[in-house]
Design an enzyme around this catalytic site. Structure first.
Site, PDB file in Angstrom:
ATOM      1  N   ASP A   9      23.640  68.563  46.814  1.00  0.00           N
ATOM      2  CA  ASP A   9      23.273  69.416  45.683  1.00  0.00           C
ATOM      3  C   ASP A   9      24.252  69.144  44.544  1.00  0.00           C
ATOM      4  OD1 ASP A   9      22.530  71.442  43.919  1.00  0.00           O
ATOM      5  OD2 ASP A   9      22.083  72.832  45.536  1.00  0.00           O
ATOM      6  N   ASP A 102      17.813  68.275  41.248  1.00  0.00           N
ATOM      7  CA  ASP A 102      19.246  68.162  41.541  1.00  0.00           C
ATOM      8  C   ASP A 102      19.570  68.354  43.020  1.00  0.00           C
ATOM      9  OD1 ASP A 102      18.623  70.814  41.716  1.00  0.00           O
ATOM     10  OD2 ASP A 102      20.271  71.533  40.465  1.00  0.00           O
ATOM     11  N   GLU A 103      18.577  68.154  43.892  1.00  0.00           N
ATOM     12  CA  GLU A 103      18.763  68.477  45.313  1.00  0.00           C
ATOM     13  C   GLU A 103      18.091  67.414  46.179  1.00  0.00           C
ATOM     14  OE1 GLU A 103      17.945  72.380  48.180  1.00  0.00           O
ATOM     15  OE2 GLU A 103      17.109  72.270  46.159  1.00  0.00           O
TER      16      GLU A 103
END
Length: 386
Positions: A9, A102-103
């Site tokens: 993350d 974003d993960e």
């Protein structure tokens, strides 16, 4: 074979991207969002110390942290940096799932025989930080649920390696809020009967949870006991989504055409939000009665909001439809897609507009995509079929 699943993350991703562009923002409380009636899309850890949270109204956030610096957000920058990180991971990882902008999830099962999963993921994250300049946190464990929870506990800029014997001792003291996909309604219901930490939830008979919460109760019980067989889905970037309408009889009825475009956009925008996509390129297509086909395209700021896209589509239609000739087909395409949720995109909309979309989407998911729509985009057939 015991699985090895990593979850990565990018820490406060939007804020970190802004700080790459402007280093004077380092160490300061930052809020990403827009407008006095807008919502917080993201915020720095410095702002969180004052109680600022994502999805909070901007007005409330600025009251809590009046010294915060407000940035409206730059989805093009965020998309560019997300693609950079994605490319780095794709080059090295055997199986990678991009869960959001974003993960990421990585399946490293079997790698211990050749290299060592813990060492491999450490070196990969170091490379990401060196090449992108973005801070990140990660966790490595036996499944997606535990690794995602682990990443949350490792933040900021941390790492956890949770082996199989350590899973339950790690989970037990944590709040049930830490369990992915546990909604506010389920949390409130469980809290009322004294279930507030994961250990208590894990020790409850799953039959009781099933009666209380249905199938979701079984899923939560499994997660509380560190059980999650969900596979890491290989990443495939979607290029576009589109819709076309062919008329039984060629038409030049402008109000009807605009109404059909509205309905098409509503359905496509709902699909974007459901699959967590944002679009940046809108294309309108028309085909005349003589089969001549014309298109008009416009690049826009990343969005998945009906009201924004409907306006763009209508403007493009007005520009592309120049001949006073009947049409046999019209179409809309959204491309230039990036991963992102509706909340991440609403830099300029109000909390009221955000709540409206969320309520509409809940109704559509429960009762079908046609359950709620704008009158301008709804077509109701008469009983006689006309």
């Amino acid at each position: 074979m015991e699985r090895a699943i990593a979850h990565l993350d990018l820490d406060t991703f939007f804020v970190s991207c802004e700080r790459l562009v402007d280093s004077s923002l380092n160490g300061l409380p930052i809020i990403i969002g827009g407008g006095d009636r807008g919502v917080v899309s993201s915020c720095s850890y410095e702002a969180r110390q004052y109680g600022v949270r994502a999805a909070m109204p901007i007005r409330m956030a600025t009251r809590l942290c009046p010294q915060a610096i407000i940035r409206r957000g730059d989805m093009q920058l965020y998309s560019k940096m997300s693609h950079l990180v994605t490319d780095i991971i794709t080059e090295k990882a055997p199986v990678m799932e991009k869960a959001s902008i974003d993960e990421f999830y990585l399946d490293l099962t079997g790698m211990d025989k050749f290299f060592g999963s813990a060492l491999w993921i450490k070196e990969l994250t170091q490379r990401i930080q060196q090449e992108s300049g973005l801070p990140l946190s990660y966790a490595l464990s036996i499944n997606k649920t535990v690794s995602k929870i682990g990443t949350g506990e490792a933040k900021p800029k941390g790492a956890l390696n949770i082996t199989a014997p350590e899973v339950q001792p790690f989970l037990n003291p944590l709040s049930i809020r830490k369990i992915p996909m546990l909604g506010e309604v389920s949390y409130t219901l469980l809290s009322r009967i004294g279930i507030r930490n994961i250990q208590t939830l894990s020790e409850m008979p799953h039959q009781i949870l099933q009666k209380l919460l249905g199938k979701n109760g079984i899923d939560l019980w499994k997660k509380a006991n560190g059980i999650d067989l969900t596979p890491v889905e290989p990443y495939r970037e979607r290029k576009s989504i589109s819709s076309e309408h062919t008329f039984d009889q060629d038409t030049i009825d402008i109000p009807m055409l605009r109404s059909i475009f509205t309905g098409m956009v509503e359905k496509l925008a709902f699909q974007l939000r459901s699959e967590e996509w944002l679009t940046s390129i809108v294309t309108v297509k028309i085909r005349y009665t003589n089969f001549d086909t014309e298109t008009k395209q416009l690049r826009i700021g990343y969005t998945s909001a009906d009201h924004t896209l409907i306006k763009v589509v209508h403007e493009l239609f007005d520009k592309v439809f120049q001949r006073r000739m009947r049409l046999r087909l019209i179409g809309v395409q959204f491309s230039g897609l990036v991963r992102g949720t509706y909340q991440m995109n609403l830099f300029e909309d109000t909390e009221e507009m955000m709540a409206l979309y969320q309520a509409m989407d809940r109704m559509k998911k429960r009762y079908g995509v046609d359950a709620v729509a704008r009158c301008s985009g709804a077509f109701l057939k008469r009983k006689n079929g006309e």
